[in-house]
Design a protein around this motif. Structure first.
Motif, PDB file in Angstrom:
ATOM      1  N   VAL B 155      39.955  -3.762 -22.078  1.00 57.14           N
ATOM      2  CA  VAL B 155      38.510  -3.975 -21.912  1.00 57.14           C
ATOM      3  C   VAL B 155      37.834  -3.603 -23.239  1.00 57.14           C
ATOM      4  O   VAL B 155      38.312  -2.719 -23.952  1.00 57.14           O
ATOM      5  CB  VAL B 155      37.902  -3.159 -20.732  1.00 57.14           C
ATOM      6  CG1 VAL B 155      38.443  -3.652 -19.398  1.00 57.14           C
ATOM      7  CG2 VAL B 155      38.144  -1.662 -20.903  1.00 57.14           C
ATOM      8  N   PRO B 156      36.718  -4.295 -23.570  1.00 60.75           N
ATOM      9  CA  PRO B 156      36.130  -4.143 -24.905  1.00 60.75           C
ATOM     10  C   PRO B 156      35.090  -3.028 -25.015  1.00 60.75           C
ATOM     11  O   PRO B 156      34.286  -3.036 -25.930  1.00 60.75           O
ATOM     12  CB  PRO B 156      35.467  -5.511 -25.122  1.00 60.75           C
ATOM     13  CG  PRO B 156      35.068  -5.939 -23.750  1.00 60.75           C
ATOM     14  CD  PRO B 156      36.094  -5.376 -22.801  1.00 60.75           C
ATOM     15  N   PHE B 157      35.110  -2.095 -24.072  1.00 61.65           N
ATOM     16  CA  PHE B 157      34.136  -1.005 -24.099  1.00 61.65           C
ATOM     17  C   PHE B 157      34.890   0.303 -23.885  1.00 61.65           C
ATOM     18  O   PHE B 157      36.123   0.322 -23.862  1.00 61.65           O
ATOM     19  CB  PHE B 157      33.044  -1.220 -23.031  1.00 61.65           C
ATOM     20  CG  PHE B 157      33.584  -1.519 -21.663  1.00 61.65           C
ATOM     21  CD1 PHE B 157      33.865  -0.499 -20.766  1.00 61.65           C
ATOM     22  CD2 PHE B 157      33.831  -2.829 -21.269  1.00 61.65           C
ATOM     23  CE1 PHE B 157      34.389  -0.766 -19.513  1.00 61.65           C
ATOM     24  CE2 PHE B 157      34.360  -3.118 -20.004  1.00 61.65           C
ATOM     25  CZ  PHE B 157      34.636  -2.081 -19.129  1.00 61.65           C
ATOM     26  N   ASN B 158      34.149   1.406 -23.744  1.00 57.77           N
ATOM     27  CA  ASN B 158      34.777   2.713 -23.541  1.00 57.77           C
ATOM     28  C   ASN B 158      34.646   3.167 -22.097  1.00 57.77           C
ATOM     29  O   ASN B 158      33.727   2.751 -21.392  1.00 57.77           O
ATOM     30  CB  ASN B 158      34.142   3.765 -24.445  1.00 57.77           C
ATOM     31  CG  ASN B 158      34.524   3.566 -25.899  1.00 57.77           C
ATOM     32  OD1 ASN B 158      33.771   2.992 -26.671  1.00 57.77           O
ATOM     33  ND2 ASN B 158      35.707   3.986 -26.258  1.00 57.77           N
ATOM     34  N   ILE B 159      35.554   4.032 -21.706  1.00 54.42           N
ATOM     35  CA  ILE B 159      35.485   4.620 -20.358  1.00 54.42           C
ATOM     36  C   ILE B 159      35.530   6.134 -20.486  1.00 54.42           C
ATOM     37  O   ILE B 159      36.222   6.681 -21.350  1.00 54.42           O
ATOM     38  CB  ILE B 159      36.645   4.090 -19.470  1.00 54.42           C
ATOM     39  CG1 ILE B 159      36.355   2.638 -19.048  1.00 54.42           C
ATOM     40  CG2 ILE B 159      36.856   4.979 -18.230  1.00 54.42           C
ATOM     41  CD1 ILE B 159      37.437   1.992 -18.200  1.00 54.42           C
ATOM     42  N   ASN B 160      34.746   6.790 -19.653  1.00 52.91           N
ATOM     43  CA  ASN B 160      34.881   8.239 -19.501  1.00 52.91           C
ATOM     44  C   ASN B 160      35.425   8.489 -18.100  1.00 52.91           C
ATOM     45  O   ASN B 160      34.701   8.341 -17.107  1.00 52.91           O
ATOM     46  CB  ASN B 160      33.534   8.943 -19.700  1.00 52.91           C
ATOM     47  CG  ASN B 160      33.664  10.444 -19.509  1.00 52.91           C
ATOM     48  OD1 ASN B 160      33.165  11.010 -18.555  1.00 52.91           O
ATOM     49  ND2 ASN B 160      34.381  11.095 -20.401  1.00 52.91           N
ATOM     50  N   PRO B 161      36.702   8.857 -17.991  1.00 47.78           N
ATOM     51  CA  PRO B 161      37.281   9.115 -16.663  1.00 47.78           C
ATOM     52  C   PRO B 161      36.814  10.473 -16.143  1.00 47.78           C
ATOM     53  O   PRO B 161      36.271  11.269 -16.912  1.00 47.78           O
ATOM     54  CB  PRO B 161      38.786   9.152 -16.917  1.00 47.78           C
ATOM     55  CG  PRO B 161      39.001   8.868 -18.363  1.00 47.78           C
ATOM     56  CD  PRO B 161      37.696   9.083 -19.057  1.00 47.78           C
ATOM     57  N   HIS B 162      37.044  10.736 -14.884  1.00 49.92           N
ATOM     58  CA  HIS B 162      36.623  12.004 -14.254  1.00 49.92           C
ATOM     59  C   HIS B 162      35.145  12.260 -14.517  1.00 49.92           C
ATOM     60  O   HIS B 162      34.754  13.399 -14.796  1.00 49.92           O
ATOM     61  CB  HIS B 162      37.363  13.229 -14.827  1.00 49.92           C
ATOM     62  CG  HIS B 162      38.844  13.201 -14.786  1.00 49.92           C
ATOM     63  ND1 HIS B 162      39.567  13.772 -13.775  1.00 49.92           N
ATOM     64  CD2 HIS B 162      39.755  12.696 -15.651  1.00 49.92           C
ATOM     65  CE1 HIS B 162      40.871  13.627 -14.035  1.00 49.92           C
ATOM     66  NE2 HIS B 162      41.000  12.985 -15.157  1.00 49.92           N
ATOM     67  N   TYR B 163      34.340  11.203 -14.545  1.00 49.61           N
ATOM     68  CA  TYR B 163      32.931  11.414 -14.896  1.00 49.61           C
ATOM     69  C   TYR B 163      32.232  12.330 -13.875  1.00 49.61           C
ATOM     70  O   TYR B 163      32.380  12.176 -12.662  1.00 49.61           O
ATOM     71  CB  TYR B 163      32.154  10.092 -15.016  1.00 49.61           C
ATOM     72  CG  TYR B 163      30.685  10.365 -15.203  1.00 49.61           C
ATOM     73  CD1 TYR B 163      30.214  10.848 -16.403  1.00 49.61           C
ATOM     74  CD2 TYR B 163      29.788  10.225 -14.138  1.00 49.61           C
ATOM     75  CE1 TYR B 163      28.878  11.188 -16.568  1.00 49.61           C
ATOM     76  CE2 TYR B 163      28.450  10.558 -14.295  1.00 49.61           C
ATOM     77  CZ  TYR B 163      28.006  11.038 -15.508  1.00 49.61           C
ATOM     78  OH  TYR B 163      26.689  11.385 -15.660  1.00 49.61           O
ATOM     79  N   ILE B 164      31.475  13.277 -14.383  1.00 53.58           N
ATOM     80  CA  ILE B 164      30.718  14.200 -13.545  1.00 53.58           C
ATOM     81  C   ILE B 164      29.469  14.593 -14.328  1.00 53.58           C
ATOM     82  O   ILE B 164      29.510  14.688 -15.553  1.00 53.58           O
ATOM     83  CB  ILE B 164      31.594  15.428 -13.170  1.00 53.58           C
ATOM     84  CG1 ILE B 164      30.956  16.280 -12.081  1.00 53.58           C
ATOM     85  CG2 ILE B 164      31.912  16.284 -14.384  1.00 53.58           C
ATOM     86  CD1 ILE B 164      31.910  17.329 -11.490  1.00 53.58           C
ATOM     87  N   GLU B 165      28.355  14.771 -13.623  1.00 53.12           N
ATOM     88  CA  GLU B 165      27.093  15.078 -14.320  1.00 53.12           C
ATOM     89  C   GLU B 165      27.118  16.432 -15.027  1.00 53.12           C
ATOM     90  O   GLU B 165      26.957  16.538 -16.221  1.00 53.12           O
ATOM     91  CB  GLU B 165      25.906  15.090 -13.338  1.00 53.12           C
ATOM     92  CG  GLU B 165      25.142  13.784 -13.282  1.00 53.12           C
ATOM     93  CD  GLU B 165      25.787  12.804 -12.324  1.00 53.12           C
ATOM     94  OE1 GLU B 165      26.663  13.234 -11.541  1.00 53.12           O
ATOM     95  OE2 GLU B 165      25.440  11.610 -12.358  1.00 53.12           O
ATOM     96  N   MET B 166      27.270  17.465 -14.215  1.00 52.20           N
ATOM     97  CA  MET B 166      27.147  18.819 -14.750  1.00 52.20           C
ATOM     98  C   MET B 166      28.500  19.485 -14.693  1.00 52.20           C
ATOM     99  O   MET B 166      29.223  19.350 -13.716  1.00 52.20           O
ATOM    100  CB  MET B 166      26.209  19.654 -13.876  1.00 52.20           C
ATOM    101  CG  MET B 166      24.776  19.222 -13.942  1.00 52.20           C
ATOM    102  SD  MET B 166      24.083  19.495 -15.583  1.00 52.20           S
ATOM    103  CE  MET B 166      24.055  21.298 -15.632  1.00 52.20           C
ATOM    104  N   GLU B 167      28.810  20.272 -15.719  1.00 53.24           N
ATOM    105  CA  GLU B 167      30.064  21.001 -15.646  1.00 53.24           C
ATOM    106  C   GLU B 167      29.851  22.448 -15.195  1.00 53.24           C
ATOM    107  O   GLU B 167      30.716  23.046 -14.622  1.00 53.24           O
ATOM    108  CB  GLU B 167      30.825  20.866 -16.958  1.00 53.24           C
ATOM    109  CG  GLU B 167      31.294  19.407 -17.069  1.00 53.24           C
ATOM    110  CD  GLU B 167      31.996  19.025 -18.339  1.00 53.24           C
ATOM    111  OE1 GLU B 167      33.233  19.016 -18.340  1.00 53.24           O
ATOM    112  OE2 GLU B 167      31.326  18.704 -19.320  1.00 53.24           O
ATOM    113  N   SER B 168      28.677  22.966 -15.407  1.00 56.13           N
ATOM    114  CA  SER B 168      28.387  24.329 -14.968  1.00 56.13           C
ATOM    115  C   SER B 168      26.893  24.567 -15.070  1.00 56.13           C
ATOM    116  O   SER B 168      26.213  23.977 -15.899  1.00 56.13           O
ATOM    117  CB  SER B 168      29.140  25.337 -15.844  1.00 56.13           C
ATOM    118  OG  SER B 168      28.545  26.601 -15.755  1.00 56.13           O
ATOM    119  N   GLU B 169      26.379  25.457 -14.260  1.00 60.27           N
ATOM    120  CA  GLU B 169      24.944  25.697 -14.316  1.00 60.27           C
ATOM    121  C   GLU B 169      24.541  26.801 -15.291  1.00 60.27           C
ATOM    122  O   GLU B 169      23.438  26.798 -15.805  1.00 60.27           O
ATOM    123  CB  GLU B 169      24.410  25.999 -12.917  1.00 60.27           C
ATOM    124  CG  GLU B 169      24.403  24.711 -12.099  1.00 60.27           C
ATOM    125  CD  GLU B 169      23.731  24.855 -10.762  1.00 60.27           C
ATOM    126  OE1 GLU B 169      23.083  25.879 -10.551  1.00 60.27           O
ATOM    127  OE2 GLU B 169      23.859  23.932  -9.960  1.00 60.27           O
TER     128      GLU B 169
END
Lengths: 241, 241
Positions: B155-169
């Motif tokens: 695919v001609p774009f990038n992927i971020n696997p395991h995508y999640i908004e926040m990693e810690s508060e």
């Protein structure tokens, strides 16, 4: 000026419960004063808006009685380093920072001046990674491709800044410890010192101390991790091959 | 065999609430069956213990009625790829994976066979990163230095696997969104599709669908991020320059 290698390697500029750099104020002021440094050359290469980033740091550190200027405001970056007694390399993206340090031919120059005792090195987060053997244990995303992962080598081992045990309880991504142990499985891997947020590694020639408001954790091949509280002496790490 | 490009790109092998690969079972079985594939060549390069890793995957997928073998059990890795109708590249460390794919001369070969419609590509996590334009948006630690960050480009774009908004508060490290936006500030940056855990990107020639049990989030230069629920058609992303 100091006659030997001196550096302060901060886990990060921000630490929960403190304003920016506040947790490191005492250490930074004391090392600058001890060396009669009035001017601090700031290197904002880890971020893209050099003016904005420099202004943010200047706003804090100028109030402490030092004069901060950005390396990008000088015509010649190498000359700016050669003319400085102290630098501060700020955080952001480690890959971007290292690539730009190489592009400006600063890696060898900074190393030489620090080892000669002519330059005091202060680094934070990406600026701390850049001071180590290599950037293999950065947490940053590889947004750009540097010519090598080898770094300035002010210390002969690796650091993981912003060290934290768990990143999430339900997320199935790897934990920080798993990532570091993957690195340690590599043939040429060095020990990794995880600096908890608020931790500072103080390099004073052949002495290495944990300073700041939080400790550090050492990861070595085939060994359990070891905790080091604030004020621990970890000078033995300077003997890392 | 299929006459055109087919791939399943999984965010990860593990998803909270499911046993390993269970969330992707239906998609994997259905694409293998549709193409009359009985044997699946597993590529364990993203981890160090090839036998153990292959056994773990084999234990799951053999029960679904397919025969898994590890590429490391063949004398010639290139020939193993050329003789296969389907591969599965597992997760682990993306830098390690990409470096080994280049060392074994497999990057161009896999790309060619997938584009020719002769090879079905299944990837998970690091194996998904390796299928994209480049590994610039992996979450992994750069434990080893690959010859380039350019990847297989299915695919001609990038992927971020395991995508999640926040990693810690409370932790002051950067959030995933900040990291991705740092990448998007780079001159040659492509759009980044964040695959939430449980999400699958299904490539069916010129059709791209979000499958699995969780959606995806698209990040583009100068635009707000866009959510795509399961079953969304994101084929427009194949036109990325």
């Amino acid at each position: 000026m100091q006659s030997y290698r001196q550096a302060l390697l901060l886990s990060s500029s921000n630490c929960h419960g403190f304003s920016m750099l506040e947790f490191a104020k005492q250490e930074i002021c004391s090392v600058l004063e001890k060396n009669n440094v009035k001017k601090l050359l700031f290197i904002p290469y880890a971020q893209n808006d050099y003016n904005k980033y420099t202004a943010k740091i200047k706003e804090v550190i100028d109030l402490w009685g030092f004069e901060v200027s950005g390396i990008h405001t000088y015509k010649n970056a190498e000359k700016a380093i050669s003319d400085s007694k102290a630098i501060f390399i700020g955080g952001g993206n480690t890959f971007l920072l290292l690539k730009r340090l190489y592009e400006h031919n600063l890696v060898e120059l900074i190393r030489k001046r620090v080892y000669d005792g002519d330059l005091l090195y202060i680094g934070s987060s990406a600026g701390t990674n850049a001071a180590t053997k290599s950037i293999h244990t950065t947490n940053d995303m590889p947004i750009t491709y540097p010519p090598t992962f080898d770094a300035i080598k002010i210390v002969p081992f690796n650091i993981n800044p912003h060290y934290i045990e768990m990143e999430s309880e339900t997320h199935k991504g790897e934990t920080r410890d798993q990532r570091i142990s993957e690195y340690l499985e590599q043939e040429c891997a060095s020990p990794v010192l995880g600096l908890r947020e608020g931790s500072i590694l103080k390099v004073d020639n052949n002495t290495l101390l944990i300073k700041g408001v939080a400790g550090a954790v050492l990861f070595e091949k085939g060994a359990k991790k070891t905790e080091f509280a604030v004020d621990s002496d970890v000078s033995f790490l300077l003997k890392t091959q």
